[in-house]
Design an enzyme around this catalytic site. Structure first.
Site, PDB file in Angstrom:
ATOM      1  N   GLU A  15     -27.252 -38.873 -23.706  1.00 17.78           N
ATOM      2  CA  GLU A  15     -26.621 -37.653 -24.230  1.00 17.78           C
ATOM      3  C   GLU A  15     -25.115 -37.806 -24.108  1.00 17.78           C
ATOM      4  O   GLU A  15     -24.597 -38.032 -23.006  1.00 17.78           O
ATOM      5  CB  GLU A  15     -27.067 -36.403 -23.465  1.00 17.78           C
ATOM      6  CG  GLU A  15     -28.447 -35.932 -23.851  1.00 17.78           C
ATOM      7  CD  GLU A  15     -28.841 -34.614 -23.206  1.00 17.78           C
ATOM      8  OE1 GLU A  15     -27.966 -33.746 -22.998  1.00 17.78           O
ATOM      9  OE2 GLU A  15     -30.036 -34.474 -22.910  1.00 17.78           O
ATOM     10  N   ASN A  33     -35.511 -35.209 -17.692  1.00 19.35           N
ATOM     11  CA  ASN A  33     -34.145 -35.074 -18.200  1.00 19.35           C
ATOM     12  C   ASN A  33     -33.286 -34.319 -17.187  1.00 19.35           C
ATOM     13  O   ASN A  33     -33.726 -33.303 -16.625  1.00 19.35           O
ATOM     14  CB  ASN A  33     -34.185 -34.277 -19.511  1.00 19.35           C
ATOM     15  CG  ASN A  33     -32.801 -33.836 -19.969  1.00 19.35           C
ATOM     16  OD1 ASN A  33     -32.013 -34.646 -20.454  1.00 19.35           O
ATOM     17  ND2 ASN A  33     -32.482 -32.555 -19.802  1.00 19.35           N
ATOM     18  N   GLU A  34     -32.098 -34.783 -16.967  1.00 21.84           N
ATOM     19  CA  GLU A  34     -31.131 -34.090 -16.094  1.00 21.84           C
ATOM     20  C   GLU A  34     -31.825 -33.449 -14.895  1.00 21.84           C
ATOM     21  O   GLU A  34     -31.773 -32.227 -14.684  1.00 21.84           O
ATOM     22  CB  GLU A  34     -30.322 -33.059 -16.894  1.00 21.84           C
ATOM     23  CG  GLU A  34     -29.448 -33.728 -17.937  1.00 21.84           C
ATOM     24  CD  GLU A  34     -28.383 -32.825 -18.571  1.00 21.84           C
ATOM     25  OE1 GLU A  34     -28.361 -31.619 -18.308  1.00 21.84           O
ATOM     26  OE2 GLU A  34     -27.558 -33.371 -19.334  1.00 21.84           O
ATOM     27  N   GLU A  41     -33.338 -31.962 -30.190  1.00 23.28           N
ATOM     28  CA  GLU A  41     -34.020 -31.115 -29.209  1.00 23.28           C
ATOM     29  C   GLU A  41     -34.492 -29.816 -29.873  1.00 23.28           C
ATOM     30  O   GLU A  41     -33.910 -29.363 -30.865  1.00 23.28           O
ATOM     31  CB  GLU A  41     -33.022 -30.787 -28.076  1.00 23.28           C
ATOM     32  CG  GLU A  41     -33.568 -29.857 -27.028  1.00 23.28           C
ATOM     33  CD  GLU A  41     -32.686 -29.772 -25.775  1.00 23.28           C
ATOM     34  OE1 GLU A  41     -31.527 -30.225 -25.823  1.00 23.28           O
ATOM     35  OE2 GLU A  41     -33.175 -29.258 -24.755  1.00 23.28           O
ATOM     36  N   GLN A  67     -26.137 -33.575 -31.101  1.00 22.25           N
ATOM     37  CA  GLN A  67     -27.505 -33.834 -31.498  1.00 22.25           C
ATOM     38  C   GLN A  67     -27.547 -34.031 -33.017  1.00 22.25           C
ATOM     39  O   GLN A  67     -26.568 -33.730 -33.685  1.00 22.25           O
ATOM     40  CB  GLN A  67     -28.393 -32.687 -31.087  1.00 22.25           C
ATOM     41  CG  GLN A  67     -28.445 -32.457 -29.581  1.00 22.25           C
ATOM     42  CD  GLN A  67     -29.560 -31.497 -29.161  1.00 22.25           C
ATOM     43  OE1 GLN A  67     -30.351 -31.036 -29.962  1.00 22.25           O
ATOM     44  NE2 GLN A  67     -29.593 -31.193 -27.864  1.00 22.25           N
ATOM     45  N   TYR A 112     -20.609 -35.604 -21.630  1.00 24.99           N
ATOM     46  CA  TYR A 112     -20.089 -34.892 -22.796  1.00 24.99           C
ATOM     47  C   TYR A 112     -18.577 -34.817 -22.717  1.00 24.99           C
ATOM     48  O   TYR A 112     -18.005 -34.740 -21.629  1.00 24.99           O
ATOM     49  CB  TYR A 112     -20.643 -33.464 -22.834  1.00 24.99           C
ATOM     50  CG  TYR A 112     -22.083 -33.398 -23.292  1.00 24.99           C
ATOM     51  CD1 TYR A 112     -22.393 -33.375 -24.642  1.00 24.99           C
ATOM     52  CD2 TYR A 112     -23.132 -33.362 -22.372  1.00 24.99           C
ATOM     53  CE1 TYR A 112     -23.715 -33.313 -25.078  1.00 24.99           C
ATOM     54  CE2 TYR A 112     -24.460 -33.302 -22.797  1.00 24.99           C
ATOM     55  CZ  TYR A 112     -24.739 -33.279 -24.153  1.00 24.99           C
ATOM     56  OH  TYR A 112     -26.038 -33.219 -24.587  1.00 24.99           O
TER      57      TYR A 112
HETATM   58  O1  AHR Z   1     -27.702 -31.224 -25.513  1.00 28.66           O
HETATM   59  C1  AHR Z   1     -27.762 -29.947 -24.962  1.00 28.66           C
HETATM   60  C2  AHR Z   1     -28.160 -29.941 -23.498  1.00 28.66           C
HETATM   61  O2  AHR Z   1     -27.175 -30.589 -22.747  1.00 28.66           O
HETATM   62  C3  AHR Z   1     -29.423 -30.691 -23.146  1.00 28.66           C
HETATM   63  O3  AHR Z   1     -30.564 -29.922 -23.340  1.00 28.66           O
HETATM   64  C4  AHR Z   1     -29.224 -31.005 -21.703  1.00 28.66           C
HETATM   65  O4  AHR Z   1     -29.908 -32.165 -21.316  1.00 28.66           O
HETATM   66  C5  AHR Z   1     -27.725 -31.139 -21.573  1.00 28.66           C
HETATM   67  O5  AHR Z   1     -27.214 -30.474 -20.484  1.00 28.66           O
END
Ligand code: AHR
Length: 503
Positions: A302, A173-174, A26, A349, A249
């Protein structure tokens, strides 16, 4: 400590989609600028502005797919800003990541160039939050159309007469968060609008799914309401989505810091990681209610560890220890075991951000313990996932007054022709485990060759630094044909092992 691992050779789960070993880059911190792209005039050796050292390292782990340009950045990205002469590209503000100036020097052509250099399929996330269906369909036409349209000609003028053939396209995204805080029904309606104008390009479209952190959102609000609305007054058979993206995450207040964590914090982090399996089962089950034939793939685009040291001000930079390598191993094993449910996964990432494969500091570059796990695991790509049963002790620990436990060993197995590939992780901090390895098959198995590599590091807090870039790296182990025949394999404490058995 004793463990029994049974690989049921006759019980095939499904083909391991190579894309579950995917990546994500990103415009955030030093991921793109400095990490991947340094510009043609840089003193850092590069090919058309792209770092040679990063390309060489990434090629080695065979990255199948790379998602770009975000993340949150995607829903404020306007692709036309990133094409044409670089000195004429506008300077915009990266509103999500520190308000820094984005010079747009790394745009669509540079991204495709990077993907080709590392051998990955490009996956582009479209702008839904602040974009439009027209902007999205034009971007796809610009990238993929081979005829004589004005946009295809413009691509040619910008140096690419042949289409880029980008297969994977994300529809925002999100959307439940930085993509515009949408309601799932409103987003489903918007997805139908986007699909109406892009389905003609025959691409693989991925809609935004739920946030894995919140179980309530995950099961009810987002998945069910999205699909219910998506199917209303719509013909999914004509304008389908092909993928549905879950983000999860590994983070939380009980996990400690990136390099500074206690034993309970170490175990808490790994226990939290293992919840990925529940998320996959829950989301897939909810999707199955609408998509029983599983035509829509579950994409985890992600995931990874997120420590408190990673914050906006430092561009989400964090160190990457042996614990992070185990986080990677546990997640990848889950994806392989659920090869029938997971069709893509992208770790967050690639460079300098969150659970990075690579860290750079000016001309210096190092690969992280997590990178080594990708290297160890690459043989799973395109194999057939097999049922694996692991009977091992539970490790108990106390976290904020709560008694918790986690299985000491995790793993996955896949088969390619006559080669079995087995990855096993022993998370115990201080005990090795002797594994009674059973290869269960209706055919007689005669083991011809066995080789193994392992990653462990001197301590779970150890990491690779620019002064000591090889502090944590894999090594060959002594596992031999005899060990496998005698059904005895040893896994050291806090280690990841990758074992290839030919028969
Ligand atoms: O990976 C960092 C951020 O985490 C991304 O931009 C977003 O999609 C997520 O919340």
């Amino acid at each position: 400590m004793r463990t029994k691992v049974t690989v049921v050779i006759d019980e095939k789960i499904g083909t391991v989609n190579p894309n579950i070993f995917g990546h994500f880059a990103e415009h955030l911190g030093r991921c793109i600028y400095g990490g991947i792209y340094v510009g043609e005039d840089s003193y850092i050796p590069n090919t058309r502005g792209i770092r040679n050292d990063v390309v060489t390292a990434l090629k080695k782990i065979s990255p199948p797919v790379l998602r770009w340009p975000g993340g949150c950045f995607a829903d404020d990205y306007h692709w036309r800003d990133g094409i044409g002469r670089r000195d004429k590209r506008p300077k915009t503000i990266n509103i999500h990541w520190g308000g820094v100036i984005e010079n747009n020097h790394f745009g669509t052509h540079e991204f495709i160039d990077f993907c080709r250099l590392i051998g990955a399929e490009p996956y582009i996330c479209l702008n839904v939050g602040s974009g439009s269906p027209k902007e999205a369909r034009d971007w796809i036409e610009y990238c993929n159309f081979s005829g004589g349209s004005t946009l295809a000609r413009e691509r040619g003028v910008n140096g690419a007469s042949e289409p880029f053939k980008v297969k994977y396209w994300g529809i925002g995204n999100e959307l439940w968060g930085c993509g515009g805080y949408w309601d799932p029904r409103a987003y489903a309606t918007e997805v139908k609008r986007y699909l109406t104008f892009i389905h003609g390009f025959s691409v693989f479209t991925i809609a935004c799914g739920p946030r894995g952190d919140n179980l309530f959102e995950l099961r009810r609000d987002w998945v069910l309401e999205f699909f219910e609305e998506f199917e209303r007054r719509h013909h999914p058979q004509f304008f389908p989505i092909d993928g549905f993206a879950l983000h999860f995450y590994t983070r939380g207040p009980r996990a400690g810091g990136d390099t500074n964590f206690s034993h309970p914090e170490y175990y808490w982090m790994l226990r939290r990681t293992s919840e990925m399996e529940d998320r996959i089962l829950q989301v897939r089950a909810a999707m199955d209610a609408y998509d029983p034939q599983r035509k829509v793939g579950l994409v985890i685009d992600e995931w990874g560890s997120w420590h408190p040291q990673a914050h906006k001000e430092n561009g989400l930079w964090q160190e990457n220890t042996v614990r992070d390598a185990l986080v990677a191993a546990l997640n990848l094993d889950i994806f392989v075991r659920h090869a029938d449910k997971v069709s893509m996964a992208n770790i967050a990432q690639t460079v300098n951000v969150l659970q990075a494969m690579i860290l750079t500091n000016e001309e210096k570059m190092l690969v992280t313990p997590s990178y080594h796990v990708y290297d160890l695991y690459k043989e799973h790509q395109s194999g057939t996932s097999l049922r694996i049963l692991i009977d091992c002790p539970e490790i108990g620990f106390r976290s904020e007054g709560e008694e918790l436990s986690i299985p000491a060993v995790s793993g996955s197995a896949s088969l390619k022709d006559n080669t079995l590939f087995l990855t096993l992780t022993n998370i115990s901090l201080n005990e090795e485990t002797e594994v009674d390895l059973v290869l269960l098959s209706s055919d007689v198995i005669k083991v011809k060759r066995a080789v193994a590599r392992e990653l462990r590091g001197s301590d779970v807090r150890s990491y690779n630094s620019f002064d000591e870039p090889d502090a944590v790296k894999p090594k060959m182990t002594g596992i031999s044909v005899k060990d496998v025949q005698r059904r005895k394999v040893t896994l050291p404490a806090h280690s990841v092992s990758a074992i290839q058995i030919e028969f």
